[in-house]
Write an enzyme that holds these catalytic residues in place. Sequence first.
Site, mmCIF file in Angstrom:
data_model
loop_
_atom_site.group_PDB
_atom_site.id
_atom_site.type_symbol
_atom_site.label_atom_id
_atom_site.label_comp_id
_atom_site.label_asym_id
_atom_site.label_seq_id
_atom_site.Cartn_x
_atom_site.Cartn_y
_atom_site.Cartn_z
ATOM 1 N N GLU A 28 1.119 -1.464 0.127
ATOM 2 C CA GLU A 28 -0.162 0.085 -0.137
ATOM 3 C C GLU A 28 0.493 1.504 0.103
ATOM 4 O O GLU A 28 0.544 2.353 -0.208
ATOM 5 C CB GLU A 28 -0.798 0.528 1.289
ATOM 6 N N LYS A 82 -17.682 -0.833 6.185
ATOM 7 C CA LYS A 82 -17.698 -1.581 4.743
ATOM 8 C C LYS A 82 -19.280 -1.974 4.367
ATOM 9 O O LYS A 82 -19.659 -1.285 3.467
ATOM 10 C CB LYS A 82 -17.735 -3.548 5.036
ATOM 11 N N PHE A 99 -11.910 -6.969 13.407
ATOM 12 C CA PHE A 99 -11.445 -7.666 12.657
ATOM 13 C C PHE A 99 -10.435 -6.785 12.099
ATOM 14 O O PHE A 99 -10.828 -5.769 11.387
ATOM 15 C CB PHE A 99 -11.767 -9.222 12.110
ATOM 16 N N GLN A 100 -9.673 -6.377 11.156
ATOM 17 C CA GLN A 100 -8.205 -5.098 10.343
ATOM 18 C C GLN A 100 -9.099 -3.286 10.832
ATOM 19 O O GLN A 100 -9.655 -2.965 10.283
ATOM 20 C CB GLN A 100 -8.838 -5.386 9.424
ATOM 21 N N MET A 146 24.157 8.514 2.553
ATOM 22 C CA MET A 146 24.246 9.746 3.534
ATOM 23 C C MET A 146 24.093 10.024 4.743
ATOM 24 O O MET A 146 24.356 11.162 5.981
ATOM 25 C CB MET A 146 22.345 10.578 2.829
HETATM 26 C C1 LIG Z 1 11.653 5.767 5.414
HETATM 27 C C2 LIG Z 1 13.657 6.323 6.022
HETATM 28 N N1 LIG Z 1 14.594 5.728 7.123
HETATM 29 C C3 LIG Z 1 15.980 6.118 7.201
HETATM 30 C C4 LIG Z 1 15.760 7.706 6.507
HETATM 31 C C5 LIG Z 1 17.299 7.819 6.781
HETATM 32 N N2 LIG Z 1 18.234 8.135 5.442
HETATM 33 C C6 LIG Z 1 18.035 9.457 5.029
HETATM 34 S S1 LIG Z 1 19.365 9.217 3.228
HETATM 35 C C7 LIG Z 1 19.514 7.379 3.936
HETATM 36 C C8 LIG Z 1 20.880 6.939 3.013
HETATM 37 C C9 LIG Z 1 20.049 6.832 1.616
HETATM 38 O O1 LIG Z 1 20.735 5.535 1.204
HETATM 39 P P1 LIG Z 1 20.714 5.296 -0.132
HETATM 40 O O2 LIG Z 1 19.048 4.873 -0.694
HETATM 41 O O3 LIG Z 1 22.171 3.848 -0.268
HETATM 42 O O4 LIG Z 1 20.642 6.197 -0.882
HETATM 43 P P2 LIG Z 1 22.321 6.831 -1.019
HETATM 44 O O5 LIG Z 1 22.657 7.556 0.335
HETATM 45 O O6 LIG Z 1 24.072 5.902 -1.008
HETATM 46 O O7 LIG Z 1 22.537 7.829 -1.975
HETATM 47 C C10 LIG Z 1 18.112 7.164 4.949
HETATM 48 C C11 LIG Z 1 19.218 5.885 5.656
HETATM 49 C C12 LIG Z 1 14.883 8.252 5.285
HETATM 50 N N3 LIG Z 1 14.893 9.107 4.770
HETATM 51 N N4 LIG Z 1 13.975 7.575 4.978
#
Ligand SMILES: Cc1ncc(C[n+]2csc(CCOP(=O)(O)OP(=O)(O)O)c2C)c(N)n1
Lengths: 160, 566
Positions: free
Chosen positions: B57, B169, B119-120, B479
């Site tokens: 979803e 529903k 439920f749900q 990042m």
């Molecule tokens: C759902 C979610 N969880 C955690 C983060 C924190 N976060 C921001 S950037 C990042 C790293 C992303 O890694 P990747 O997808 O490999 O991209 P890169 O930065 O290596 O280009 C994280 C964990 C986020 N933004 N969103």
Amino acid sequence: MRRMITAIVNNSSGVLNRISGVLTRRQFNIDSISVGPTEKKGISRITIVVQIDSLYEIEQVTKQLNKQIDVIKVSDISDEPHLERELALVKLNAPAGIRAEILSVIEPFRGNIVDVGSKTVVVQVTGSSSKIDAFVDIVRPYGIKQMARTGTTGFTRSSK
Amino acid sequence: MSEVCTTGEAKNGSSLLIEALQKQKVEMIFGYPGGAVLPLYDTLYEGAIPHILVRHEQGAVHAAEGYAKVTGKPGVVIVTSGPGATNALTGIADAMSDSLPLVVFTGQVTTPGIGKDAFQEADVMGLTMPITKNNYQIRDINELPRVINEAFHIANTGRKGPVVIDLPKDMTIIETSCPKSDKVRLPSYQPTVMPNNLQINKLMKVLEKSKKPVILAGAGIIHAKASPELIEFAEKYEIPVLTTLLGLGTIPYDHELFLGMGGMHGSFAANMALTECDLLINIGSRFDDRLASAPGEFAPNAKVAHIDIDPAEIGKIIETQIPIVADAKETLKKMLGVEIVHPNSHDWKKVNLSRKHLHPFSYDRKNQTEIKPQRVIEIIGQITKGEAIVVTDVGQHQMWTAQFYPFKYQNQFVTSGGLGTMGFGIPAAIGAKLAMPDKEVVLFVGDGGFQMTNQELAILNEYHLDIKFVLLNNQSLGMVRQWQESFFGGRHSQSVFKTQPDFIKLAEAYHIKGVKITRSETLEAELIAAFKEKGSVLIEVAVSTTEHVLPMVPAGKPNYQMIGVE
Ligand SMILES: Cc1ncc(C[n+]2csc(CCOP(=O)(O)OP(=O)(O)O)c2C)c(N)n1
Ligand SMILES: [Mg+2]
């Protein structure tokens, strides 16, 4: 600083939830919230009394509240001539010997005795919340068994 | 109040719903079935509106966001109650943050079961209250057509946003021959569209006297489709323009007056213009903290004009001298209609343009021992001639895309700005492609985010979609790794992947072609070849595992304190 905000809202199921959500998220200290119907069907008035540090905060929260779809109008009426009233029910320790004294104490506050028990009486007072605070301070020495306050409601005075 | 019965013919709630969606000209629905929406799916079986079956979803909502972003029309989602609805929350919050119009139908248990832990059952009204522009629960079948029309109206007017309709529903089963009028009546919701003339005149007077004006262009311009007016206005008075992340594309990358994106990973020219300007004309940006990390020191010498359709944004972060609550397009038109003497800002323009040329976004172009992710994006920018719809996930690759892709037009860039939702990319790219089948769609995604929603690759074959998925594999949550290297002494706490799936095999498992590029020398040729392929291709590029996104304004610092300016 104490501010009084009134919100005119559609009486829809989620509106109180949304309003308290906005206030909570902005970390507002709420003294009281009261809700009730207005002269128009389906429209309610919510009165919120808050403590804030700066007027900037009030402006922000007013805008955020106004943004809610079911909110028709929000105003901070603190600086306008306005009426504000709260109702309190105070159950006091009242052994027979001091009932007359209690009557004389509540009289200047225009308090009414609305229920009488064997050892207690229930006093009803209305007025601004500061008046009620003062009343509560005065009667506290007699022993407050129970207290219920409605929170403040009100609106601006008619223009002359 | 008794309503006049108009139809006579008895219809159930599901049919009423589909009819209302048809009236709204809904082209497609993104969704996932379940118990609470079985009657609705039974009606959908007749095929009146195409339905895209996602695999999670969250994917449905991000796909609907991709659709909404590139079309400007509301994306429509249907999910079941309980877990279906909770899985949709991330996407709804994302749309709220970036003001994307969505109408999300969540199934709900039957009316008598609500509040009894059926439920749900999940409290969807409570859960979505803070992340929706408005939400409804249907209590009376006769109100369904009106509520749906209201939801579309609210989602797609004023400051756009997601609206949830919680649908018990029984409301989809009950029949009525007498639905109430479906006319939208919202006296309490009247967004201000037209600007105040006095304020416009005031702004133009200040501009006339200004020596260092600059325009900050945000997503509000895109929502108002006001890019042509923005460009015309900037050109008329030769005002330099910088954008936010979500404002990219409002002015072409190669426009003389464009200074780049401002903020944390913005350009030197843009951040210096913010610092030194004497008039900041913010059109449709909310001064997000990735742009204005130190609000107290932001645009310290400037009078600030803020044009926003949402009055609550004005003065929220930055004190504003000239507030204008209105639609960006209407405001720009009015501004173009007021004639003033050209401001004496020639020197300022020169300073800005020279900064832009002296300090462009840069990286070590000489290093051929590893593939620089920035170069991948530059080459793809050339291959696609800056014309593709560009979608990203969240992380370093997102910032490099913002810096190095040559954006040309509004609604071109689909990215999760406000919430920064990893996992946004793959489904959003699919939604964008379904919305714009004739456009080339490119996704830049990291090895981390790819694994958050890659189940949606299953959709590609079903609909014969042609999307180029560019996986910039730096074997890390880049990042996070960068911040740990910059601010936590290089302690790579949980940010470097020790093992990775075979992404190419994964692509093949979904019956799409996979290409892995590892050599710097052949990068360009291999990218060109991969982009020539018909149909979707997963292009995995093994990029530098140590690269940082620069320049950077560290969080909480004023915009001129950039590190890593070349
Ligand atoms: C759902 C979610 N969880 C955690 C983060 C924190 N976060 C921001 S950037 C990042 C790293 C992303 O890694 P990747 O997808 O490999 O991209 P890169 O930065 O290596 O280009 C994280 C964990 C986020 N933004 N969103
Ligand atoms: Mg990565």
